[in-house]
Write a protein that holds these residues in place. Structure first.
Motif, PDB file in Angstrom:
ATOM      1  N   GLU A  54       0.817  -1.217   0.000  1.00 42.95           N
ATOM      2  CA  GLU A  54       0.000   0.000   0.000  1.00 42.95           C
ATOM      3  C   GLU A  54       0.855   1.272   0.000  1.00 42.95           C
ATOM      4  OE1 GLU A  54      -2.694  -0.478   3.317  1.00 42.95           O
ATOM      5  OE2 GLU A  54      -4.283  -1.110   1.950  1.00 42.95           O
ATOM      6  N   TYR A  74       1.274   3.123  -3.432  1.00 43.25           N
ATOM      7  CA  TYR A  74       0.166   3.817  -4.095  1.00 43.25           C
ATOM      8  C   TYR A  74       0.569   5.262  -4.414  1.00 43.25           C
ATOM      9  CZ  TYR A  74      -3.005   0.042  -2.546  1.00 43.25           C
ATOM     10  OH  TYR A  74      -3.620  -1.160  -2.330  1.00 43.25           O
ATOM     11  N   HIS A  99      -2.684   8.446 -12.608  1.00 47.53           N
ATOM     12  CA  HIS A  99      -1.314   8.204 -12.172  1.00 47.53           C
ATOM     13  C   HIS A  99      -0.321   9.216 -12.736  1.00 47.53           C
ATOM     14  CE1 HIS A  99      -2.259   3.648 -11.514  1.00 47.53           C
ATOM     15  NE2 HIS A  99      -2.666   4.399 -10.512  1.00 47.53           N
ATOM     16  N   PHE A 115      -3.374  -4.131  -8.293  1.00 49.47           N
ATOM     17  CA  PHE A 115      -3.163  -2.884  -7.555  1.00 49.47           C
ATOM     18  C   PHE A 115      -3.226  -1.704  -8.523  1.00 49.47           C
ATOM     19  CE2 PHE A 115      -1.090  -6.226  -5.124  1.00 49.47           C
ATOM     20  CZ  PHE A 115      -1.665  -6.036  -3.878  1.00 49.47           C
ATOM     21  N   LYS A 153      -3.934   1.278  -8.030  1.00 51.28           N
ATOM     22  CA  LYS A 153      -3.494   2.568  -7.491  1.00 51.28           C
ATOM     23  C   LYS A 153      -1.982   2.758  -7.571  1.00 51.28           C
ATOM     24  CE  LYS A 153      -7.342   3.081  -4.207  1.00 51.28           C
ATOM     25  NZ  LYS A 153      -7.712   3.256  -2.768  1.00 51.28           N
ATOM     26  N   VAL A 154      -1.277   1.774  -8.091  1.00 53.63           N
ATOM     27  CA  VAL A 154       0.183   1.854  -8.196  1.00 53.63           C
ATOM     28  C   VAL A 154       0.564   2.324  -9.591  1.00 53.63           C
ATOM     29  CG1 VAL A 154       2.348   0.553  -8.085  1.00 53.63           C
ATOM     30  CG2 VAL A 154       0.491   0.026  -6.492  1.00 53.63           C
TER      31      VAL A 154
END
Length: 398
Positions: free
Chosen positions: A78, A81, A142, A310, A312-313
């Motif tokens: 996490e 992120y 991103h 993931f 959010k990465v």
């Protein structure tokens, strides 16, 4: 679906034997999904020599549950992120470069058609394939710290693409993540005519890949959705930039951009990830990563399992996800060559447009309810651990 006597050979590799002892074991009391822990299914991949349609699964898409499982073992992921500001810089530089090339071929190098075609494939196509990555990053927010700035980055990336792609891609790509493989909802799935006409014929597959830019438009149109506000903005923006290109670079400059789009989204090494990502090369696995040298220029777009797990990465930290949880990624089948992906897909009659996994919305929603049970089971496990710790502390104090 009929039973095929022989599966097409897969170009993928995996290191599952190295990690068997490091993966958690299935406990039906806390993990109601039998695919745990890697979330591989028990279905057989569709083979166009024997099958007329997609393989159908009765479970939900695997990545939400994979995320929950991996985070339980590796909560440090996490910390990865967040966005990467370098994406916006790369977008501006590549947009400027492509417009400059359009000017050169439109106003300076006007007498070299073979040179135009070769440059549009080798350079323009490579840059346009990279635009797809940049638009993808902006679609996931991103590329910049705010949603609005990400939209601006997406539009800038669209300057070098003479058709409005960004806003529609964002809309349908996010639906692809939510409803991966759900028939009628995932715009990434092939249409009926693709499955019926192309099948495993090598020549038709080459032609199909060559016209892949058109397929993006056709599949989106088949969803029959009214355009969103930002899709309308995107159309206006792209028409304006196209007119400016014609004004300053000439029609030949605009032709260069069209050729770059056609080559870069079609039969090009940088476009092989369209096949790599979800075409089923192995039984039971519906998403594949690519770990090869072309991840460097194409900003890790090959790390597709990591991305789906993931979202959010940002691109620059996807290799770190794999490094933190190798037992969950190296245990899956993965590709090491985009050239081999195209070669195997085209030449092997056991692969075709229907080499995908599908599921109904009813099955997806029914199986997705298990995610809540997994969360509750984890919460109970953590509560039990806390109680055990309290008991140990009390005993020591006594």
């Amino acid at each position: 679906m009929t039973s095929s006597p022989m599966s097409a050979p897969s170009p993928t590799v995996n290191q599952r034997q190295l990690y068997n002892d490091k993966l958690p074991k299935l406990d039906p009391a806390t993990q109601p999904d039998s695919r745990f822990p890697l979330y591989l299914g028990d279905w057989r991949k569709s083979d166009p020599r024997y099958d007329d349609d997609l393989t159908m699964d009765n479970m939900d898409e695997p990545h939400l549950k994979r995320k929950l499982t991996i985070l339980k073992a590796h909560p440090e992921i996490e910390k990865l992120y967040g966005h990467d500001n370098r994406t916006a810089l790369v977008t501006i530089l590549t947009a400027a470069a492509q417009v400059s090339f359009a000017y050169l071929f439109g106003r300076v190098w006007t007498d070299t058609t073979p040179g135009l075609l070769a440059f549009a494939y080798l350079v323009g196509g490579s840059i346009t394939a990279l635009y797809g990555v940049l638009i993808h990053e902006a679609s996931h927010n991103h590329a910049a710290p705010t949603v609005f700035l990400n939209k601006i980055v997406g539009l800038i990336a669209n300057i070098g693409i003479p058709v409005p792609i960004y806003a529609s891609f964002k809309r349908y790509h996010l639906e692809h993540h939510t409803f991966q493989g759900v028939t009628g909802m995932d715009p990434d799935l092939p249409l009926e005519w693709e499955k019926k006409m192309i099948r495993g014929n090598a020549g038709l597959k080459m032609l199909w890949l060559f016209i892949f830019p058109v397929m993006y438009v056709v599949r989106g149109a088949s969803m029959k959705r009214s355009p969103s506000t930002w899709e309308i903005y995107n159309v206006i923006f792209t028409l304006t930039t196209d007119m400016l290109v014609v004004r300053y670079c000439g029609l030949r400059g605009l032709l260069y951009l069209f050729l770059s789009l056609w080559f870069g989204y079609g039969l090009h090494p940088g476009a092989a990830h369209f096949i790599q990502e979800h075409y089923t090369f192995d039984d039971g696995q519906e998403t594949y990563s690519y770990y090869g040298i072309l991840n460097k220029p194409y900003m890790n777009i090959g790390f597709h399992n990591e991305h789906h797990d993931f979202t959010k990465v940002a691109w620059s930290r996807l290799p770190a996800v794999r490094a933190m949880a190798p037992e969950y990624y190296d245990s899956l089948a993965y590709h090491t060559s985009w050239l081999k992906v195209h070669w195997k897909f085209i030449t092997e009659p056991g692969y075709g447009p229907q080499s995908r996994l599908g599921r109904t919305m009813e099955d997806h929603r029914s199986a997705r309810k298990q995610a809540g049970k997994i969360r509750r089971a984890d919460a109970h496990a953590y509560e039990a651990m806390a109680l055990d710790t309290m008991k140990d502390t009390t005993t020591k104090e006594e």
